[in-house]
Design a protein around this motif. Structure first.
Motif, PDB file in Angstrom:
ATOM      1  N   LEU A 172      52.350  34.693   7.265  1.00  0.00           N
ATOM      2  CA  LEU A 172      51.938  35.966   6.677  1.00  0.00           C
ATOM      3  C   LEU A 172      51.932  35.846   5.153  1.00  0.00           C
ATOM      4  O   LEU A 172      52.748  35.101   4.575  1.00  0.00           O
ATOM      5  CB  LEU A 172      52.884  37.081   7.117  1.00  0.00           C
ATOM      6  N   ARG A 178      48.913  44.403   9.831  1.00  0.00           N
ATOM      7  CA  ARG A 178      48.472  43.159   9.197  1.00  0.00           C
ATOM      8  C   ARG A 178      49.483  42.657   8.155  1.00  0.00           C
ATOM      9  O   ARG A 178      49.538  41.464   7.881  1.00  0.00           O
ATOM     10  CB  ARG A 178      47.125  43.359   8.518  1.00  0.00           C
ATOM     11  N   GLY A 179      50.294  43.562   7.558  1.00  0.00           N
ATOM     12  CA  GLY A 179      51.224  43.165   6.509  1.00  0.00           C
ATOM     13  C   GLY A 179      52.671  43.319   6.927  1.00  0.00           C
ATOM     14  O   GLY A 179      53.023  44.203   7.729  1.00  0.00           O
ATOM     15  N   SER A 180      53.562  42.507   6.357  1.00  0.00           N
ATOM     16  CA  SER A 180      54.970  42.502   6.736  1.00  0.00           C
ATOM     17  C   SER A 180      55.673  43.779   6.284  1.00  0.00           C
ATOM     18  O   SER A 180      56.483  44.359   7.029  1.00  0.00           O
ATOM     19  CB  SER A 180      55.673  41.288   6.139  1.00  0.00           C
ATOM     20  N   ASP A 234      49.891  40.382  12.489  1.00  0.00           N
ATOM     21  CA  ASP A 234      49.066  39.198  12.224  1.00  0.00           C
ATOM     22  C   ASP A 234      48.105  39.548  11.109  1.00  0.00           C
ATOM     23  O   ASP A 234      47.407  40.568  11.179  1.00  0.00           O
ATOM     24  CB  ASP A 234      48.301  38.781  13.482  1.00  0.00           C
ATOM     25  N   ASP A 235      48.059  38.722  10.034  1.00  0.00           N
ATOM     26  CA  ASP A 235      47.164  39.024   8.925  1.00  0.00           C
ATOM     27  C   ASP A 235      45.710  38.772   9.279  1.00  0.00           C
ATOM     28  O   ASP A 235      44.816  39.191   8.547  1.00  0.00           O
ATOM     29  CB  ASP A 235      47.557  38.226   7.683  1.00  0.00           C
ATOM     30  N   ASN A 236      45.439  38.051  10.380  1.00  0.00           N
ATOM     31  CA  ASN A 236      44.079  37.878  10.874  1.00  0.00           C
ATOM     32  C   ASN A 236      43.742  39.100  11.725  1.00  0.00           C
ATOM     33  O   ASN A 236      44.242  39.267  12.837  1.00  0.00           O
ATOM     34  CB  ASN A 236      43.991  36.594  11.698  1.00  0.00           C
ATOM     35  N   GLU A 237      42.885  39.956  11.181  1.00  0.00           N
ATOM     36  CA  GLU A 237      42.619  41.245  11.832  1.00  0.00           C
ATOM     37  C   GLU A 237      42.055  41.064  13.235  1.00  0.00           C
ATOM     38  O   GLU A 237      42.478  41.750  14.178  1.00  0.00           O
ATOM     39  CB  GLU A 237      41.654  42.054  10.958  1.00  0.00           C
ATOM     40  N   ASP A 250      52.546  38.073   2.434  1.00  0.00           N
ATOM     41  CA  ASP A 250      53.525  38.650   1.519  1.00  0.00           C
ATOM     42  C   ASP A 250      54.945  38.190   1.845  1.00  0.00           C
ATOM     43  O   ASP A 250      55.645  37.615   1.018  1.00  0.00           O
ATOM     44  CB  ASP A 250      53.422  40.169   1.513  1.00  0.00           C
TER      45      ASP A 250
END
Length: 959
Positions: A893, A870-872, A846-849, A895
């Motif tokens: 996400l 956080r990143g794919s 999840d990009d929302n930390e 990227d």
């Protein structure tokens, strides 16, 4: 090694431009050499080179410009330098006009423009042009917009021709108004007036006969023979020509009969099969000419008498010579001054006297025939539109020859004057015999009038009138015209079809009666102002349609002026704008309700955010004991559930109203539905100390439906009753049955519903109008959802209230399922069990930390091993190393989106069989279908229902 010629096969053909592209120096072009062009650009170039339609493509960040042979004419002098250059450098002078359209195309949005005016500089100077074209985005192999594509054609000639046509129509209309001849069209055996011109209306005293029969319009003509002539022409199909036909007309209301003399031609109108369908009447009012002729005849008689007196005087005595000479002088003066050509012949037809006007008609070289046989020298042709029209006159047919036989001819002929080969004149010839005192014919006289200009004017008027009426009747608008003083004297067929009024009934000032009573005074005032000032007339009013409905109409009129600027007529149109007006009102109402809903939605979302924010700040700054932390956590959870409910309501009503909900129908006991609904709403009822009474039918009542949705419907009605009833109120739930229906009603003694709101209570956001203090919360979509769900169950729902403060009741009707109709249900329940000893390796992305960490902490607290990314791309790498059994992925996400990440995880050997769970804020049905297609096994909407997530995890087995 690839062959260069093969690489450029897509440029083969294409005419001159294709050859230029193959041999062009591309070193300075932003496009580079064609060998380096991507396949998508090659495909588009190959398409336009083989098209005969003007096309171009602009490619790349600098929009390199390529075009085909058909586009060369559009470029003009810019060709061939334009090939491969930047789009802006080629068409910089029109960039302000086309630039926004290019931006739209490069943003992925196609556009179309018709007859767009462009001031182009393609021949060394500015020229005004018009074009119709479309701009379309072109995508490269990755699906990104890399260029734009245009197909176009120049419409400059068409636009200029249309403007010329409008000017020509105006000129034809002016010719019609100025023509002096009498014309009218009669239809059907009863001779109903279909068309009349202004000259005809002047003849009959400005009575409007349109739509009436001749007998109805001109009753005073009865017995004068005209009706019988019309019947004969209609019956036989033969043309009738009448000269100097006397007719008694009542030209003023209640006035005396006035005798007029008219030249008429009755011409039958036939259809393609030769059947007579009407009569075309043309002619002229020759009353003044008739009286002049009568005066001439009187003078002729006087002349004859004088000649006789002179002959007697010569026999009687010389003393009578002087008196005869005086009389002859008077005759000479009369002949010299007469404006018409006059000729006298003796009993043999020898020409003995002509006046100057006759020489003007026939020429100075007029011969001097000795007898009638020598009339062969005169060239004349019949021009009376009879069966002999155009035939050469024989010597014995001339008016003088026939007058010598005692006739009084009145002929229309076309002549060629002597000494003027090729010149034609149309004349009216009136002949009469000259008799002595014994009544014996001793000669003849003829009076000749040049009517060439009159004939030409009448022909031009007939043609102009036909064109004018054809044009106005073909127009979709209602067209009308008036005299300079505002007297309405013409309407096209659209007016009568639209209003349904009889033809002629709105002439003069009758038009105002077709307007809405509330608009009549204003319309009359504006019209009088335009008549007084000569300014354009424009107004919107309600016009009575033939259906009886008053519809909004746009009325416009412009004055027509002669060369001196004097107004000679007004031309106007009426256009129905009723649907446009209603649409504008509906749009304003929709905009108002949208603003109210957005304000209410902001209010409802801020309410739970306030305690959530306060609780978060409290947990950050205060030292709290576990009990306080637990209570704060409950506040946050409770408010999050409330916000989730608001969002779910919005999504739910969207899915239901768009027909995207699939009902799980089965046989249901209505009493069980009532029980479940009451159970859900009981806490609210008890908290407000309401008294709930129920009255249920004794016999069983079953329906076919979705248990969850029907409980939702009844719960919503009970919740509304509880919320909108003051504390300690009464709520009554009643269930009745009929042979075919189950009827549920919820009645309360609460705040009631205003009459004007009851019409909209089941529409979206109607609750925003129900209470001003917004104390009850909610988005105002519950009853809209209820109605949609009830209709999906083939039922209906109604609302009733006596008014504010008098309570309200809602009644629900559902089709009843009888015993013999009950289907066999094979539905079974799936129950999940949880094994607290099970430990899973779970990857959370999840990009929302904060969201990822909180979910990870929660899963770890349950005993699972959790990896949070956080990143794919980082998540793919960790998945290869850690080999998780479960992957919980966000969709949005930055990227690589969650759906693509799921596909890549499925493609990796170590995660090919992992359970993939989508956790996302996208909750539409299409979002769920996209996630399942990407490889997800489950789709959960944020904020996650932890009980649902635990149920999923509890069913998984360790590999």
């Amino acid at each position: 090694m690839r062959n260069k010629d093969t690489e450029l096969n897509f440029l083969m053909g294409g005419g001159e431009i294709g050859s230029m592209m193959r041999n062009h120096d591309w070193s300075t072009s932003p496009l580079g050499h064609p060998e380096t062009w991507p396949q998508s650009l090659r495909s588009v170039v190959g398409l336009l080179l083989n098209s005969k339609f003007p096309m171009f493509v602009a490619w790349g960040p600098e929009l390199g410009f390529l075009y085909n042979d058909s586009y060369v004419d559009v470029l003009g002098g810019k060709h061939p330098q334009a090939l491969g250059r930047r789009f802006y450098d080629i068409w910089s002078e029109i960039w302000n006009d086309i630039g926004p359209l290019i931006d739209c195309a490069m943003a992925g949005e196609a556009s179309y423009r018709e007859n767009l005016p462009l001031l182009m500089r393609r021949k060394g100077y500015d020229e005004q042009t018009w074009f119709t074209f479309s701009y379309s985005p072109v995508r490269d192999e990755s699906g990104q917009v890399a260029g734009m594509y245009c197909a176009c054609f120049e419409t400059t000639a068409q636009v200029l021709n249309e403007r010329h046509r409008i000017k020509e129509n105006e000129r034809l209309h002016q010719l019609f108004e100025q023509a002096p001849g009498i014309m009218t069209v009669l239809r059907e055996p009863d001779h109903v007036f279909e068309l009349v011109n202004h000259a005809y209306l002047q003849l009959i005293g400005h009575r409007n006969p349109i739509g009436k029969t001749v007998r109805e319009s001109l009753p005073e003509v009865e017995g004068q023979g005209f009706f019988e002539l019309l019947d004969e022409v209609y019956k036989t199909g033969k043309t009738y020509v009448g000269s100097r036909m006397p007719i008694d007309l009542q030209r003023q209301p209640q006035g005396p009969l006035e005798k007029r003399f008219v030249d008429f031609v009755y011409q039958p109108i036939k259809d393609d099969a030769g059947k007579v369908t009407g009569i075309f009447i043309e002619g002229s009012d020759v009353t003044d000419h008739y009286h002049a002729q009568m005066e001439l005849q009187r003078l002729n008689r006087e002349l004859t008498d004088k000649v006789t007196q002179l002959e007697s005087a010569e026999r009687r005595a010389m003393e009578s010579a002087q008196q005869a000479e005086r009389e002859r002088s008077r005759l000479d003066a009369l002949l010299e001054a007469a404006p018409v050509g006059i000729a006298l012949v003796d009993i043999n037809g020898k020409l003995i006297r002509i006046n100057p006007a006759n020489k003007i008609l026939w020429g100075e070289t007029l011969p001097n025939p000795e007898n009638v046989d020598e009339y062969e020298e005169w060239k004349g042709w019949w021009a009376d539109h009879s069966v002999r029209h155009g035939r050469r006159l024989q010597p014995y047919e001339w008016a003088l020859a026939r007058a010598l036989h005692g006739d009084n001819p009145r002929d229309i002929v076309e002549i060629e004057p002597f000494g003027m080969p090729g010149v034609r004149k149309t004349m009216l010839n009136c002949g009469a015999p000259v008799r002595n005192t014994e009544g014996r014919i001793i000669g003849a006289v003829v009076a000749q009038m040049d009517i060439t200009d009159q004939i030409h004017a009448e022909a031009a008027l007939r043609e102009s009138e036909a064109k004018f009426r054809t044009i106005t009747d073909a127009m979709p608008q209602m067209v009308w015209s008036t005299l300079p003083d505002g007297y309405h004297d013409y309407y096209n067929q659209q007016w009568y079809l639209y209003t349904g009024v009889p033809e002629g009934s709105t002439d003069g000032e009758g038009w105002n009666g077709v307007f809405h009573p509330n608009d009549q005074a204003h319309a009359w005032k504006v019209w009088q102002h335009s008549l007084a000032t000569g300014k354009q007339y424009e107004i919107q009013y309600r016009l009575r349609h033939h259906s009886g409905e008053y519809r909004w109409t746009l009325g416009r009129a412009l004055p027509i002026r002669d060369g001196s600027g004097k107004i000679i007529r007004w031309m106007g149109t009426c256009t129905d704008i009723h649907d446009q007006k209603l649409a504008e009102e509906a749009l304003r109402e929709a905009d108002r309700r949208k603003d109210e809903f957005l304000a209410m939605l902001a209010h409802e979302l801020r309410n739970p955010l306030a305690p959530i924010s306060a609780a978060a700040e409290l947990m950050e700054v205060a030292s709290m004991d576990p009990a306080r932390i637990k209570e704060t956590s409950r506040v946050i959870s409770r408010q999050v559930r409330h916000m989730t409910g608001l969002i779910d309501d919005l999504l739910d009503v969207s899915r239901v109203t768009r027909g995207l909900v699939t009902l799980e129908k089965q046989e249901l006991d209505v009493k069980r539905i009532v029980s479940d609904a009451v159970e859900q709403v009981r806490p609210l009822i008890e908290s407000k100390r309401h008294h709930l009474s129920m009255e249920l039918a004794r016999e069983p009542a079953h329906v076919v439906g979705d248990q969850k949705r029907l409980v939702q419907v009844l719960t919503n009605l009970l919740n509304n009753a509880a919320k909108y009833t003051p504390a300690g109120g009464n709520i009554h739930l009643k269930m009745e049955t009929t042979e075919h229906e189950v009827i549920l009603s919820v009645k309360d003694n609460g705040i009631g519903i205003a009459p004007e709101l009851q019409r909209h209570i089941f529409e979206l956001f109607a609750q925003a109008e129900r209470t001003s203090d917004r104390s009850q919360g909610g988005l105002g979509i519950g009853l809209a959802l209820v109605r949609s769900l009830v209709e999906l169950h083939d039922g209906s729902i109604t609302c009733h209230s006596e008014g504010i403060g008098k309570g309200s009741s809602f009644t629900l009707h559902l089709p009843r399922l009888m015993a013999q109709e009950r289907p066999t249900s094979d539905r079974h329940e799936i129950r999940f069990t949880s094994d607290p000893e099970k430990r899973l390796r779970i990857l959370v992305v999840d990009d929302n930390e904060d969201a990822g960490n909180i979910l990870g902490m929660y899963l770890e607290a349950l005993g699972h091993e959790v990896i949070v990314e956080r990143g794919s791309r980082r998540a793919l790498e960790r998945a290869r190393i850690e080999k998780p059994e479960v992957c919980i992925l966000d969709i949005g996400l930055p990227d690589i989106d969650g759906n693509e990440l799921a596909r890549r995880l499925r493609a990796q050997p170590h995660t090919a069989h992992s359970t993939l769970i989508a956790v996302t804020g996208y909750g539409q049905e299409q979002d769920k279908m996209n996630a399942l297609a990407a490889g997800f096994a489950h789709h959960l909407v944020k904020p996650v229902d932890t009980s649902e997530l635990l149920a999923i995890l509890s069913t998984l087995k360790l590999s």
